[in-house]
Design an enzyme around this catalytic site. Structure first.
Site, short mmCIF file in Angstrom:
data_model
loop_
_atom_site.label_atom_id
_atom_site.label_comp_id
_atom_site.label_asym_id
_atom_site.label_seq_id
_atom_site.Cartn_x
_atom_site.Cartn_y
_atom_site.Cartn_z
N PHE A 125 40.52 40.02 41.87
CA PHE A 125 41.22 41.27 41.99
C PHE A 125 40.54 41.92 43.41
O PHE A 125 41.19 42.32 44.12
CB PHE A 125 40.78 42.13 40.79
N ILE A 126 39.27 42.25 43.21
CA ILE A 126 38.65 43.10 44.22
C ILE A 126 38.53 42.38 45.66
O ILE A 126 38.94 42.60 46.71
CB ILE A 126 37.33 43.64 44.01
N TYR A 139 30.20 54.36 21.72
CA TYR A 139 30.80 54.42 22.52
C TYR A 139 30.77 55.31 23.62
O TYR A 139 30.61 56.42 23.51
CB TYR A 139 32.61 54.53 22.04
N LYS A 192 23.71 40.86 36.92
CA LYS A 192 23.79 41.75 38.07
C LYS A 192 22.40 42.44 38.21
O LYS A 192 22.09 42.61 39.55
CB LYS A 192 24.86 42.86 37.76
N LYS A 210 45.65 33.99 55.88
CA LYS A 210 45.94 33.00 56.98
C LYS A 210 44.87 32.30 57.26
O LYS A 210 44.63 31.55 57.95
CB LYS A 210 46.24 33.79 58.29
N ASP A 236 35.87 30.14 46.33
CA ASP A 236 36.36 30.51 44.91
C ASP A 236 36.68 29.45 44.30
O ASP A 236 37.38 28.43 44.69
CB ASP A 236 37.62 31.50 44.91
N TYR A 247 25.95 39.90 31.10
CA TYR A 247 26.74 40.01 32.33
C TYR A 247 25.99 40.86 33.37
O TYR A 247 25.65 41.06 34.48
CB TYR A 247 28.13 40.59 32.28
N VAL A 256 37.14 49.95 38.32
CA VAL A 256 37.91 49.65 39.41
C VAL A 256 39.32 49.31 38.76
O VAL A 256 39.57 48.48 37.95
CB VAL A 256 37.57 48.56 40.41
N LYS A 292 43.44 39.17 35.55
CA LYS A 292 42.16 39.15 34.61
C LYS A 292 42.33 39.28 33.04
O LYS A 292 41.55 38.94 32.30
CB LYS A 292 41.42 40.10 34.98
N SER A 325 27.06 46.03 39.63
CA SER A 325 27.89 46.76 38.80
C SER A 325 27.31 48.08 37.93
O SER A 325 26.09 48.20 37.89
CB SER A 325 28.26 45.86 37.63
N PHE A 343 41.13 55.03 21.83
CA PHE A 343 40.41 55.53 20.84
C PHE A 343 40.19 57.02 20.66
O PHE A 343 40.52 57.80 21.58
CB PHE A 343 38.80 55.22 21.06
#
Ligand SMILES: NC(=O)c1ccc[n+]([C@@H]2O[C@H](COP(=O)([O-])OP(=O)(O)OC[C@H]3O[C@@H](n4cnc5c(N)ncnc54)[C@H](O)[C@@H]3O)[C@@H](O)[C@H]2O)c1
Length: 319
Positions: free
Chosen positions: A12-13, A270, A144, A48, A34, A140, A171, A179, A117, A202
């Site tokens: 994505f980014i 949350y 980071k 390109k 990748d 995760y 983002v 994703k 992140s 929620f």
């Protein structure tokens, strides 16, 4: 700059960054590395440059590139499914990828910008400031934090080497649909609305998030390189907005009038509020996010990517 490499450039980014770099540095040779574990080739339509389909955490960098090194490196490759519980895989693939990259680039001290992140801050509510204690709540986020630790340790050994980390917040924008579940709330809520359903959030939609448009993220990522500085900075909008406001914004661009359907949050905790303190980013990287939530959603819609691949209902609504 003659040569720029981007890991995670099919994501994505990464793809937004690669296509922007292609415009901004037309003479530079671009290489994307990748392994497509979550990225997708249609994101790179119009690209390109060169593509190396490989896992950065297992690839033998020397064998692959034979001593060639770029003038700038953007490292975005990462497992991005934060719900993947396997601590070994999350940590191995995310951290070893960065370690191998650092080992390979060390002789040339190629300037590096890498993706960290906001997840490093953990689930504490409120304004997240650089210098706040980090409290990763999943593997995760832990990986980071390790990237940042590694960058700091290498930087201490190699004072003249630029190493800039950016803590991206929430983002959203074009080229994120591949994703699936980890895509942004903008993508998921728009999908429900385009399917003619009330968007589900929620109770009572008042929780706020630092939603940031991908074009601002790309601009901050390039600004980090241009700054020549090392360190870690927040990359958010600095403007926390509620899920209700996100739905209002989507109603406006999709020309719909859906009311949210509220349901009980199943989680014992949350986050009511996340917010990037952007003071250091503005001061050091000399950049400010440009897009409000409404402007970001408008631009996202105009790009065609918000409705792309949503089936007949989406196409109909878009007219
Ligand atoms: N999207 C967000 O809101 C957000 C928030 C915070 C941080 N980030 C970070 O930004 C970066 C880009 O995320 P994204 O949202 O574009 O996700 P994404 O999943 O679309 O992109 C990640 C890309 O990295 C590739 N990849 C993963 N592991 C790899 C490996 N070992 N070797 C080679 N390629 C590999 C994937 O195939 C994918 O193309 C990631 O580092 C992510 O952790 C994103």
């Amino acid at each position: 700059m003659k040569s720029i490499w981007v890991t995670g450039g099919a994501g994505f980014i990464g793809s937004n960054l690669v296509l922007r770099l292609q415009e901004e540095f037309p003479a530079a040779a671009l290489t994307v590395i990748d392994d497509f574990r979550s990225g997708s080739f249609p994101n790179l339509e119009g690209f390109k440059g060169d593509f190396v389909a490989a896992d950065v955490s297992r690839m033998d960098w020397e064998n692959e590139f034979h001593g060639r090194r770029p003038d700038a490196m953007f490292h975005l490759a990462s497992i991005t499914d934060t719900t993947l519980q396997d601590q070994k895989i999350q940590t191995h693939d995310n951290v070893e990828g960065f370690r191998r990259l650092l080992d390979y680039l060390r002789p040339g001290k190629t300037p590096i910008v890498y993706a960290s992140s906001a997840a490093t801050y953990g689930i504490r509510a409120g304004v997240n400031r650089i210098g706040d204690p980090l409290a990763p709540a999943n593997a995760y986020a832990f990986s980071k934090v390790q990237l940042e630790n590694l960058a700091r340790a290498v930087k201490a050994e190699e004072a003249g080497w630029q190493m800039a980390g950016l803590r991206y917040f929430n983002v959203y924008g074009p080229r994120e649909g591949h994703k699936g579940v980890p895509a942004s709330m903008a993508w998921h809520l728009a999908g429900q609305m385009l399917a003619g359903k009330r968007p589900r959030i929620f109770k009572y939609g008042e929780q706020k998030r630092d939603f940031v448009y991908v074009k601002d993220i790309v601009a901050m990522t390039i600004a980090a390189l241009k700054s020549g500085k090392s360190g870690v900075w927040n990359a958010g909008s600095g403007q926390p907005r509620s899920f209700n406001e996100m739905i209002e914004g989507l109603n406006k661009v999709l020309k719909t009038k859906f009311k949210p359907e509220y349901f009980d949050c199943p989680y014992p905790f949350y986050q009511p509020h996340t917010e990037a303190d952007m003071t250091a980013t503005k001061r050091d990287l000399k950049i400010e996010p440009k897009y409000s939530l409404e402007e970001g959603l408008e631009d996202y819609f105009k790009s065609g990517w918000l409705t792309k691949g949503r089936g007949k209902a989406a196409t109909k609504k878009k007219k």
